[in-house]
Design a protein around this motif. Sequence first.
Motif, PDB file in Angstrom:
ATOM      1  N   TRP A  72       2.718 -11.695  -4.288  1.00  0.00           N
ATOM      2  CA  TRP A  72       3.215 -10.348  -4.000  1.00  0.00           C
ATOM      3  C   TRP A  72       4.728 -10.248  -4.079  1.00  0.00           C
ATOM      4  O   TRP A  72       5.255  -9.194  -4.435  1.00  0.00           O
ATOM      5  CB  TRP A  72       2.711  -9.880  -2.642  1.00  0.00           C
ATOM      6  CG  TRP A  72       3.255 -10.616  -1.452  1.00  0.00           C
ATOM      7  CD1 TRP A  72       2.685 -11.663  -0.814  1.00  0.00           C
ATOM      8  CD2 TRP A  72       4.462 -10.331  -0.751  1.00  0.00           C
ATOM      9  NE1 TRP A  72       3.475 -12.073   0.244  1.00  0.00           N
ATOM     10  CE2 TRP A  72       4.563 -11.258   0.317  1.00  0.00           C
ATOM     11  CE3 TRP A  72       5.481  -9.382  -0.909  1.00  0.00           C
ATOM     12  CZ2 TRP A  72       5.634 -11.268   1.197  1.00  0.00           C
ATOM     13  CZ3 TRP A  72       6.553  -9.390  -0.028  1.00  0.00           C
ATOM     14  CH2 TRP A  72       6.629 -10.325   1.015  1.00  0.00           C
ATOM     15  N   ARG A  73       5.465 -11.327  -3.775  1.00  0.00           N
ATOM     16  CA  ARG A  73       6.924 -11.264  -3.870  1.00  0.00           C
ATOM     17  C   ARG A  73       7.365 -11.050  -5.316  1.00  0.00           C
ATOM     18  O   ARG A  73       8.260 -10.239  -5.596  1.00  0.00           O
ATOM     19  CB  ARG A  73       7.538 -12.541  -3.300  1.00  0.00           C
ATOM     20  CG  ARG A  73       7.389 -12.667  -1.790  1.00  0.00           C
ATOM     21  CD  ARG A  73       8.016 -13.936  -1.262  1.00  0.00           C
ATOM     22  NE  ARG A  73       7.792 -14.098   0.162  1.00  0.00           N
ATOM     23  CZ  ARG A  73       8.554 -13.575   1.112  1.00  0.00           C
ATOM     24  NH1 ARG A  73       9.619 -12.873   0.760  1.00  0.00           N
ATOM     25  NH2 ARG A  73       8.281 -13.763   2.388  1.00  0.00           N
ATOM     26  N   PRO A 118       1.526  -8.916   3.055  1.00  0.00           N
ATOM     27  CA  PRO A 118       2.968  -9.072   2.791  1.00  0.00           C
ATOM     28  C   PRO A 118       3.831  -8.712   3.998  1.00  0.00           C
ATOM     29  O   PRO A 118       3.596  -7.726   4.693  1.00  0.00           O
ATOM     30  CB  PRO A 118       3.213  -8.087   1.638  1.00  0.00           C
ATOM     31  CG  PRO A 118       2.121  -7.078   1.767  1.00  0.00           C
ATOM     32  CD  PRO A 118       0.934  -7.835   2.265  1.00  0.00           C
ATOM     33  N   ALA A 119       4.844  -9.531   4.234  1.00  0.00           N
ATOM     34  CA  ALA A 119       5.837  -9.279   5.290  1.00  0.00           C
ATOM     35  C   ALA A 119       7.196  -9.728   4.762  1.00  0.00           C
ATOM     36  O   ALA A 119       7.288 -10.723   4.049  1.00  0.00           O
ATOM     37  CB  ALA A 119       5.479 -10.037   6.562  1.00  0.00           C
ATOM     38  N   GLY A 167      12.819  -4.387   2.314  1.00  0.00           N
ATOM     39  CA  GLY A 167      13.334  -4.299   3.670  1.00  0.00           C
ATOM     40  C   GLY A 167      12.697  -5.291   4.630  1.00  0.00           C
ATOM     41  O   GLY A 167      12.291  -6.394   4.250  1.00  0.00           O
ATOM     42  N   ARG A 168      12.586  -4.888   5.906  1.00  0.00           N
ATOM     43  CA  ARG A 168      12.036  -5.750   6.954  1.00  0.00           C
ATOM     44  C   ARG A 168      10.808  -5.079   7.565  1.00  0.00           C
ATOM     45  O   ARG A 168      10.883  -3.958   8.071  1.00  0.00           O
ATOM     46  CB  ARG A 168      13.093  -6.002   8.044  1.00  0.00           C
ATOM     47  CG  ARG A 168      12.625  -6.970   9.124  1.00  0.00           C
ATOM     48  CD  ARG A 168      13.784  -7.404  10.014  1.00  0.00           C
ATOM     49  NE  ARG A 168      14.154  -6.418  11.025  1.00  0.00           N
ATOM     50  CZ  ARG A 168      15.223  -5.631  10.967  1.00  0.00           C
ATOM     51  NH1 ARG A 168      16.039  -5.680   9.912  1.00  0.00           N
ATOM     52  NH2 ARG A 168      15.485  -4.774  11.943  1.00  0.00           N
ATOM     53  N   TYR A 169       9.688  -5.760   7.512  1.00  0.00           N
ATOM     54  CA  TYR A 169       8.435  -5.214   8.040  1.00  0.00           C
ATOM     55  C   TYR A 169       7.461  -6.350   8.314  1.00  0.00           C
ATOM     56  O   TYR A 169       7.550  -7.428   7.719  1.00  0.00           O
ATOM     57  CB  TYR A 169       7.819  -4.214   7.057  1.00  0.00           C
ATOM     58  CG  TYR A 169       7.809  -4.657   5.607  1.00  0.00           C
ATOM     59  CD1 TYR A 169       6.793  -5.470   5.092  1.00  0.00           C
ATOM     60  CD2 TYR A 169       8.828  -4.266   4.746  1.00  0.00           C
ATOM     61  CE1 TYR A 169       6.788  -5.870   3.767  1.00  0.00           C
ATOM     62  CE2 TYR A 169       8.845  -4.667   3.413  1.00  0.00           C
ATOM     63  CZ  TYR A 169       7.821  -5.466   2.924  1.00  0.00           C
ATOM     64  OH  TYR A 169       7.830  -5.877   1.614  1.00  0.00           O
ATOM     65  N   ASP A 170       6.528  -6.103   9.231  1.00  0.00           N
ATOM     66  CA  ASP A 170       5.499  -7.094   9.522  1.00  0.00           C
ATOM     67  C   ASP A 170       4.318  -6.880   8.579  1.00  0.00           C
ATOM     68  O   ASP A 170       4.323  -5.961   7.743  1.00  0.00           O
ATOM     69  CB  ASP A 170       5.060  -7.019  10.991  1.00  0.00           C
ATOM     70  CG  ASP A 170       4.507  -5.648  11.382  1.00  0.00           C
ATOM     71  OD1 ASP A 170       4.129  -4.859  10.480  1.00  0.00           O
ATOM     72  OD2 ASP A 170       4.457  -5.358  12.591  1.00  0.00           O
ATOM     73  N   ALA A 171       3.305  -7.738   8.709  1.00  0.00           N
ATOM     74  CA  ALA A 171       2.179  -7.708   7.769  1.00  0.00           C
ATOM     75  C   ALA A 171       1.399  -6.396   7.845  1.00  0.00           C
ATOM     76  O   ALA A 171       0.923  -5.876   6.826  1.00  0.00           O
ATOM     77  CB  ALA A 171       1.252  -8.893   8.031  1.00  0.00           C
TER      78      ALA A 171
END
Length: 458
Positions: free
Chosen positions: A104-105, A151-152, A204-208
């Motif tokens: 996914w990255r 994804p996180a 950005g910044r996010y959890d799964a």
Amino acid sequence: MPRQIVAVDPTFGQRLKELREQRGLSLRRLGQRVHCSHGYLWDLEAGGKRPSLSVVTLLDAALDAGGQLSALVRTVSADSGGQLAPSAEPVGVPGAGLEFASDWRHGVVAATTLWREDMQRRDLLVGTGFNATLFLTPALRWLTTRLDERPAMDGDRLVGAPDVETVRQITNVYRILDNQYGGAHVRDGLVRFLNTDVAPMLQGRYDARTGTALFSAAAEATQLAGWASYDVGMHGLAQRYLVQALRLAAAAGDQPLGAEILAAMSHQAAYLGASVEAVDLARAAGRTAAEAGVGAIQAESAVLEAQGHAVGGDEAACADALDRAERAFDRADRTSAPQWIGYFDESYLAAKFGHCFSALGRGELAVRFASRSLQMDGRRFARGRQFNLALLAVAHAQSGEFEQASSVGVQAVEAAEGLGSVRSRDYLAALAARLAPHVGLPAVREFSERARPVLQAA
């Protein structure tokens, strides 16, 4: 549709050999992997034989070539002499956006790069060619990928549920406008939104939990950008958007949306005459929809499979798929279906039946279903209404009812005025060509005169 043949770039054989040797495979071992004789592969490398599209897809997968070989083979009009246009892939962006990333990255990089290139170097991307076989490797990888990536990210910008909801709401507004006014009125704004708003969110910044929802929303917006690109005739660019939408949907683990994207791929392939690929993609969509338990998309997939068979002239297979589509539609609980498939109703199904019978030359049956398709919300789906009017006019012409075809054709012309849709003009052009031998009839002459300004605006 013009007769299609397989055209092969002169460098195909050498590239095949290089990839095989890089993987340390003998001709015999590679042949076992793709179910071909080593002698046949030797002929391909030597340039003595022309590969089929299905063999090229298998070779790409066996050599983990990321579509490199498929990019050197495509269907072209027989009128071109079977030569690939030198500008089929723009210098500097070969294969851009066609890869189904391994994780996914890398998928984020591929999608955001496509959006940025579309904004900054659109003149190069607009000229990219369409090759239906390039859909098959992403479809295969979708079917064989574990949809559990979650994804996180730990970037600078905090992304939360309100951000995701904003992406969904804005995408829905663009979808409404697309249905009412055509892809040309929404495509540029949607791509700008993806590049300037959605890309920073993905980085950005996010959890799964938030990441899963964000990737689903981004996939939905990317699919719509692909659909709008398809509607305005940017077929190679549309293909790239649909591939990246599928990869984002895979990262989100969103099976219903993945099925819908595969269905869109089938739709585009059938429109461009790639019947075999259209059938394969529709079946992949149907399998995914069945696993997800979404009956409406199962019905849609079956009717798109039918259309693929119809484009290929297989009436028996078409009839079987239409029967499955009708039964799946009757069983479907459309109240629980995703909101983005709200267009799929009795009128849409009837239109697809009409397209199938028209493609098979069964004008009398096409008239019956095309007439039913007009029992629709023409204000909400103005572009679809224009398509269905054009379909009904063509069906009348196929039945020898040229005056009736012309009368309905005038309505289709009026419905096309103001639409930003190349497909709407393509349907009118096909009708005009069918009626041209009968221009001595007053009704046909009136249609021709009314249609001329719309067609010349293309």
